[in-house]
Design a protein around this motif. Sequence first.
Motif, PDB file in Angstrom:
ATOM      1  N   HIS A  37       0.826  -1.209   0.000  1.00 34.39           N
ATOM      2  CA  HIS A  37       0.000   0.000   0.000  1.00 34.39           C
ATOM      3  C   HIS A  37       0.860   1.259   0.000  1.00 34.39           C
ATOM      4  O   HIS A  37       2.000   1.248   0.451  1.00 34.39           O
ATOM      5  CB  HIS A  37      -0.968   0.010   1.190  1.00 34.39           C
ATOM      6  CG  HIS A  37      -0.312  -0.199   2.520  1.00 34.39           C
ATOM      7  ND1 HIS A  37       0.414   0.748   3.174  1.00 34.39           N
ATOM      8  CD2 HIS A  37      -0.289  -1.291   3.316  1.00 34.39           C
ATOM      9  CE1 HIS A  37       0.853   0.281   4.316  1.00 34.39           C
ATOM     10  NE2 HIS A  37       0.456  -0.965   4.424  1.00 34.39           N
ATOM     11  N   ARG A  54      -2.107  -9.613  12.140  1.00 33.11           N
ATOM     12  CA  ARG A  54      -1.478  -8.939  11.008  1.00 33.11           C
ATOM     13  C   ARG A  54      -0.107  -8.408  11.400  1.00 33.11           C
ATOM     14  O   ARG A  54       0.168  -8.166  12.565  1.00 33.11           O
ATOM     15  CB  ARG A  54      -2.364  -7.819  10.485  1.00 33.11           C
ATOM     16  CG  ARG A  54      -2.591  -6.732  11.511  1.00 33.11           C
ATOM     17  CD  ARG A  54      -3.569  -5.671  11.081  1.00 33.11           C
ATOM     18  NE  ARG A  54      -2.958  -4.769  10.140  1.00 33.11           N
ATOM     19  CZ  ARG A  54      -3.628  -4.218   9.134  1.00 33.11           C
ATOM     20  NH1 ARG A  54      -4.892  -4.478   8.964  1.00 33.11           N
ATOM     21  NH2 ARG A  54      -3.019  -3.396   8.328  1.00 33.11           N
ATOM     22  N   ASP A  56       2.321  -5.206  10.191  1.00 33.51           N
ATOM     23  CA  ASP A  56       2.441  -3.973   9.403  1.00 33.51           C
ATOM     24  C   ASP A  56       3.921  -3.670   9.233  1.00 33.51           C
ATOM     25  O   ASP A  56       4.677  -3.704  10.205  1.00 33.51           O
ATOM     26  CB  ASP A  56       1.766  -2.801  10.115  1.00 33.51           C
ATOM     27  CG  ASP A  56       0.260  -2.972  10.215  1.00 33.51           C
ATOM     28  OD1 ASP A  56      -0.354  -3.350   9.209  1.00 33.51           O
ATOM     29  OD2 ASP A  56      -0.292  -2.730  11.302  1.00 33.51           O
ATOM     30  N   VAL A  58       6.710  -0.853   7.356  1.00 31.91           N
ATOM     31  CA  VAL A  58       6.882   0.456   6.717  1.00 31.91           C
ATOM     32  C   VAL A  58       8.231   0.493   6.023  1.00 31.91           C
ATOM     33  O   VAL A  58       9.258   0.152   6.617  1.00 31.91           O
ATOM     34  CB  VAL A  58       6.767   1.596   7.751  1.00 31.91           C
ATOM     35  CG1 VAL A  58       7.120   2.934   7.135  1.00 31.91           C
ATOM     36  CG2 VAL A  58       5.364   1.635   8.350  1.00 31.91           C
ATOM     37  N   VAL A  65       0.786   4.810  15.094  1.00 33.10           N
ATOM     38  CA  VAL A  65      -0.188   3.747  15.337  1.00 33.10           C
ATOM     39  C   VAL A  65      -0.523   3.720  16.824  1.00 33.10           C
ATOM     40  O   VAL A  65       0.363   3.831  17.672  1.00 33.10           O
ATOM     41  CB  VAL A  65       0.382   2.378  14.898  1.00 33.10           C
ATOM     42  CG1 VAL A  65      -0.605   1.271  15.163  1.00 33.10           C
ATOM     43  CG2 VAL A  65       0.765   2.406  13.433  1.00 33.10           C
ATOM     44  N   TRP A  79       8.471  -2.589  11.851  1.00 29.69           N
ATOM     45  CA  TRP A  79       7.319  -3.473  11.680  1.00 29.69           C
ATOM     46  C   TRP A  79       6.690  -3.719  13.041  1.00 29.69           C
ATOM     47  O   TRP A  79       7.308  -3.468  14.072  1.00 29.69           O
ATOM     48  CB  TRP A  79       7.730  -4.794  11.039  1.00 29.69           C
ATOM     49  CG  TRP A  79       8.660  -5.616  11.871  1.00 29.69           C
ATOM     50  CD1 TRP A  79      10.025  -5.464  11.945  1.00 29.69           C
ATOM     51  CD2 TRP A  79       8.323  -6.666  12.763  1.00 29.69           C
ATOM     52  NE1 TRP A  79      10.542  -6.379  12.817  1.00 29.69           N
ATOM     53  CE2 TRP A  79       9.522  -7.139  13.341  1.00 29.69           C
ATOM     54  CE3 TRP A  79       7.128  -7.272  13.132  1.00 29.69           C
ATOM     55  CZ2 TRP A  79       9.553  -8.164  14.266  1.00 29.69           C
ATOM     56  CZ3 TRP A  79       7.155  -8.309  14.048  1.00 29.69           C
ATOM     57  CH2 TRP A  79       8.363  -8.743  14.594  1.00 29.69           C
ATOM     58  N   ALA A  90      -4.521   4.342  13.126  1.00 29.41           N
ATOM     59  CA  ALA A  90      -3.254   4.758  12.518  1.00 29.41           C
ATOM     60  C   ALA A  90      -3.435   6.077  11.782  1.00 29.41           C
ATOM     61  O   ALA A  90      -4.547   6.428  11.368  1.00 29.41           O
ATOM     62  CB  ALA A  90      -2.751   3.683  11.554  1.00 29.41           C
ATOM     63  N   GLY A 100       4.379   0.762   2.292  1.00 28.48           N
ATOM     64  CA  GLY A 100       4.553  -0.392   3.163  1.00 28.48           C
ATOM     65  C   GLY A 100       3.656  -1.525   2.729  1.00 28.48           C
ATOM     66  O   GLY A 100       3.098  -1.508   1.647  1.00 28.48           O
ATOM     67  N   ASP A 102       0.912  -4.763   4.550  1.00 26.02           N
ATOM     68  CA  ASP A 102       0.434  -5.516   5.682  1.00 26.02           C
ATOM     69  C   ASP A 102       0.323  -6.975   5.270  1.00 26.02           C
ATOM     70  O   ASP A 102       0.105  -7.298   4.114  1.00 26.02           O
ATOM     71  CB  ASP A 102      -0.876  -4.982   6.265  1.00 26.02           C
ATOM     72  CG  ASP A 102      -1.990  -4.854   5.266  1.00 26.02           C
ATOM     73  OD1 ASP A 102      -2.296  -5.842   4.593  1.00 26.02           O
ATOM     74  OD2 ASP A 102      -2.588  -3.778   5.187  1.00 26.02           O
TER      75      ASP A 102
END
Length: 106
Positions: A37, A54, A56, A58, A65, A79, A90, A100, A102
Amino acid sequence: MKRARRAPAPQPRDAGLGVLLRLQARLEAEGFRVTMHMLAPGTRFEAHCPCESRIDVVFSGLLRVMIEGEERLLGPGDWQLVPAGVSMSAEVIGDEPVLGFDAVRD
């Protein structure tokens, strides 16, 4: 504010798209669905509880966040793991978009 986990700095020969593709392949081999994304400056996600665990990640930009009331700042190479059912929100910080991905596992 806590910093998120930092990935080891890539060696010059490993930098760029190759790192991203290897990380994606590793996560997919572990059963995660990986989605890339690009989040525009000012993007916000209101508090919600993901139904699945999940991770995440970057690659560029800054993402603030909130996870169960604890604020974290994710920057390049950071992460975090978000367990299923945990409240999170976020927001993209600054003028740079966040690149980044997910990784979600049911």
